[in-house]
Design a protein around this motif. Structure first.
Motif, PDB file in Angstrom:
ATOM      1  N   TYR A  11      15.503  24.498   4.611  1.00 51.07           N
ATOM      2  CA  TYR A  11      16.719  23.981   5.237  1.00 51.07           C
ATOM      3  C   TYR A  11      17.943  24.677   4.647  1.00 51.07           C
ATOM      4  O   TYR A  11      17.908  25.182   3.532  1.00 51.07           O
ATOM      5  N   SER A  22      25.420  17.983   6.263  1.00 46.75           N
ATOM      6  CA  SER A  22      24.110  17.731   6.827  1.00 46.75           C
ATOM      7  C   SER A  22      23.190  18.857   6.388  1.00 46.75           C
ATOM      8  O   SER A  22      23.619  19.787   5.702  1.00 46.75           O
ATOM      9  N   TRP A  24      20.115  21.570   7.983  1.00 45.90           N
ATOM     10  CA  TRP A  24      19.680  22.156   9.239  1.00 45.90           C
ATOM     11  C   TRP A  24      18.523  23.096   8.965  1.00 45.90           C
ATOM     12  O   TRP A  24      18.556  23.846   7.996  1.00 45.90           O
ATOM     13  N   ARG A  28      17.087  28.034  12.827  1.00 44.48           N
ATOM     14  CA  ARG A  28      17.697  27.449  14.024  1.00 44.48           C
ATOM     15  C   ARG A  28      19.180  27.776  14.007  1.00 44.48           C
ATOM     16  O   ARG A  28      19.814  27.797  12.951  1.00 44.48           O
ATOM     17  N   VAL A  30      22.938  27.285  13.940  1.00 43.94           N
ATOM     18  CA  VAL A  30      23.786  26.189  13.464  1.00 43.94           C
ATOM     19  C   VAL A  30      24.681  25.752  14.622  1.00 43.94           C
ATOM     20  O   VAL A  30      25.269  26.591  15.306  1.00 43.94           O
ATOM     21  N   TRP A  34      29.960  23.730  12.894  1.00 47.55           N
ATOM     22  CA  TRP A  34      29.320  23.615  11.590  1.00 47.55           C
ATOM     23  C   TRP A  34      29.108  25.009  11.020  1.00 47.55           C
ATOM     24  O   TRP A  34      28.989  25.968  11.759  1.00 47.55           O
TER      25      TRP A  34
END
Length: 69
Positions: A11, A22, A24, A28, A30, A34
């Motif tokens: 992550y 947070s 993520w 993936r 963002v 963010w």
């Protein structure tokens, strides 16, 4: 027979303009608004970092409206 090794997902720690944090999944895209802060690793490592740095849960806009930084 070969052994299958399962690696824990990685992550990134992300933050938005309101200074809300947070995590993520690495790889993936963002979400808009963010950006990654440069900390990545296991879920546990990332959540530990978030807990250390996100000490005031109020959004930045609220803190500014209240005359705080």
């Amino acid at each position: 027979m070969s052994e299958s090794t399962t690696t824990a997902p990685e992550y990134d720690v992300v933050v938005n303009d309101e200074e809300q944090y947070s995590i993520w999944a690495v790889g993936r895209a963002v979400p808009a608004g963010w950006h990654a802060v440069g900390v990545s690793g296991t879920k546990e490592k990332c959540l530990e970092h978030v807990e250390e740095v996100w000490t005031d849960m109020r959004p930045k806009s609220l803190r500014l409206a209240m005359g705080e930084n």
